[in-house]
Design an enzyme around this catalytic site. Structure first.
Site, PDB file in Angstrom:
ATOM      1  N   CYS A 134       0.920  -1.181  -0.218  1.00 54.66           N
ATOM      2  CA  CYS A 134       0.040  -0.019   0.081  1.00 54.66           C
ATOM      3  C   CYS A 134       0.811   1.265   0.108  1.00 54.66           C
ATOM      4  O   CYS A 134       1.489   1.675   1.060  1.00 54.66           O
ATOM      5  CB  CYS A 134      -1.124  -0.067   1.075  1.00 54.66           C
ATOM      6  N   CYS A 164      -0.453   3.915   2.275  1.00 54.43           N
ATOM      7  CA  CYS A 164      -0.322   3.932   3.514  1.00 54.43           C
ATOM      8  C   CYS A 164       1.138   4.114   4.215  1.00 54.43           C
ATOM      9  O   CYS A 164       1.525   4.673   5.180  1.00 54.43           O
ATOM     10  CB  CYS A 164      -0.744   2.605   3.806  1.00 54.43           C
ATOM     11  N   ASP A 165       2.012   3.610   3.334  1.00 49.29           N
ATOM     12  CA  ASP A 165       3.523   3.303   3.566  1.00 49.29           C
ATOM     13  C   ASP A 165       4.200   4.432   2.810  1.00 49.29           C
ATOM     14  O   ASP A 165       5.696   4.493   3.187  1.00 49.29           O
ATOM     15  CB  ASP A 165       3.771   1.919   3.538  1.00 49.29           C
TER      16      ASP A 165
END
Ligand code: FAD
Ligand code: NAP
Length: 315
Positions: free
Chosen positions: A135, A138-139
């Site tokens: 992701c 997300c990261d």
């Protein structure tokens, strides 16, 4: 007893929720194990949903109004994980949940979507969450000002490479063939982004790391040569598996017919092989795996469920 149980709160489940409640079904619960919105909420940008013309619209911002709209028409949302859907002898369904409780329903719309696949190279599992990710939204921020590598050559890999190229100093795309399977305009944008380097005919051989996490990736080319990339982040975008677990019965069989890939076989109206049971979105056979088509599936299944509940209630 519920008129309809919806399993999953992505674009398919939420649209099914809107259409069932607005279409007159009284008691409808959408069971969602996490936050509603589905996998598009992990996307940095959506630009191909008709009418959603805002620039840099994130998947999360795009999905927030969907639940609100459903709830206006009476959709109940329960944050629960469904473990199994079974069928009673009278044709009604039982929704089994991970907390041990159950609900019964006259009809069920399954909209559990899909999840990222792992590619299967050495170190992928060991460093998952410590440098290996699926992701970018997300990261990606953890790698601001650093180099990252991506594995895969589909739409997700291309779009997330463009996103990461804005945060990271350099993005390597490692792809096992010499052509991508993505929209031509996206491929063109990837190829003309100066800080993206494409490694065709290549696969990760091993993720290198230490106690802190990933330090690099050893890449092997199809001709046998190798190259080491010193990057602390590796994003794996190699496709998705369908989430069909809720349909698996105690004896290991599926409640309805599926194909070899575990995708649920439906007709053009999202009917499965079991009356009153519908499968929608990424979960079904031949799914285009698009938000707009998942939403379309949800509306079709809902209209079918309304007619089915009406028919069995007036028998
Ligand atoms: P999902 O979105 O997967 O939703 C399923 C929901 O069910 C999830 O919220 C999950 O938590 C829930 N669930 C699963 N199992 C259970 C259970 N047992 N109990 C309770 N809840 C459960 N498509 C586009 O059209 N345009 C794009 O730009 C685009 N970009 C994308 C970018 C990324 C990074 C990704 C990953 C996908 C992208 N897609 C895009 C594809 C699109 O997101 C999917 O096709 C779409 O979300 C499928 O919708 P769905 O409702 O079938 O399933
Ligand atoms: P995908 O289209 O299945 O592509 C997966 C990519 O990973 C392919 O390039 C594949 O290589 C590669 N791959 C698969 N297994 C591998 C392995 N073990 N090791 C190395 N590489 C591997 O998956 P996706 O990109 O996640 O897209 C999924 C679906 O969502 C698609 O239908 C896509 O169109 C849709 N989607 C749409 C949008 C959009 O419309 N904007 C955005 C994202 C996703 P090969 O090419 O050699 O098979």
């Amino acid at each position: 007893m519920l008129d309809c149980a919806i399993i999953g709160g992505g674009p398919a489940g939420l649209t099914a929720g809107l259409y069932t409640t607005r279409g007159g079904l009284d008691d409808v619960i959408m069971f969602e194990k996490g936050m509603p919105g589905g996998q598009i909420t992990s996307s940095s940008e959506i630009e191909n949903y008709p009418g959603a013309t805002a620039r840099n619209l994130s998947g999360m911002d795009f999905m927030i109004p969907w639940l609100e709209q459903c709830q206006r028409f009476g959709l109940k949302h329960e944050m629960s994980e469904v473990t199994r859907v079974s069928r009673n002898e009278d044709g009604t369904f039982v929704i089994h949940k991970s907390d041990g409780t159950t609900n019964t329903a006259k009809s069920v719309i399954v909209a559990t979507g899909s999840t990222p696949k792992r590619a299967g190279f050495i170190g992928e599992d060991k460093y998952f969450g410590r440098g290996v990710s699926t992701c970018a939204t997300c990261d990606g921020f953890f790698y601001k000002g650093k180099e990252v590598a991506i594995v895969g050559g589909g739409d997700t890999a291309m779009e997330e490479a463009l996103y990461l190229a804005k945060i990271c100093t350099k993005v390597y795309i490692i792809h096992r063939r010499d052509t991508f399977r993505s929209a031509p305009n996206t491929i063109e944008r990837v190829k003309t982004t100066p800080n993206i380097e494409i490694l065709f005919n290549a696969s990760p051989q091993e993720v290198l790391g230490d106690a802190m996490g990933v330090t690099g990736i050893r890449v092997v080319f199809n001709d046998g040569s190798t190259r080491q990339i010193d990057a602390p982040g590796l994003f794996v975008f190699v496709g998705r598996d369908v989430n069909n677990e809720v349909l698996i019965q105690e004896d290991g069989s599926f409640l309805c017919e599926t194909n070899n890939a575990g995708e649920v076989i439906v007709d053009i109206n999202m009917n499965t092989s079991i009356p009153g049971l519908y499968a929608t979105g990424d979960l079904r056979i031949s799914a285009p795996k698009q938000v707009v088509s998942a939403a379309g599936d949800g509306s079709i299944a809902a209209l079918q469920a309304i007619a089915y509940v009406d028919k069995i209630s007036h028998r």
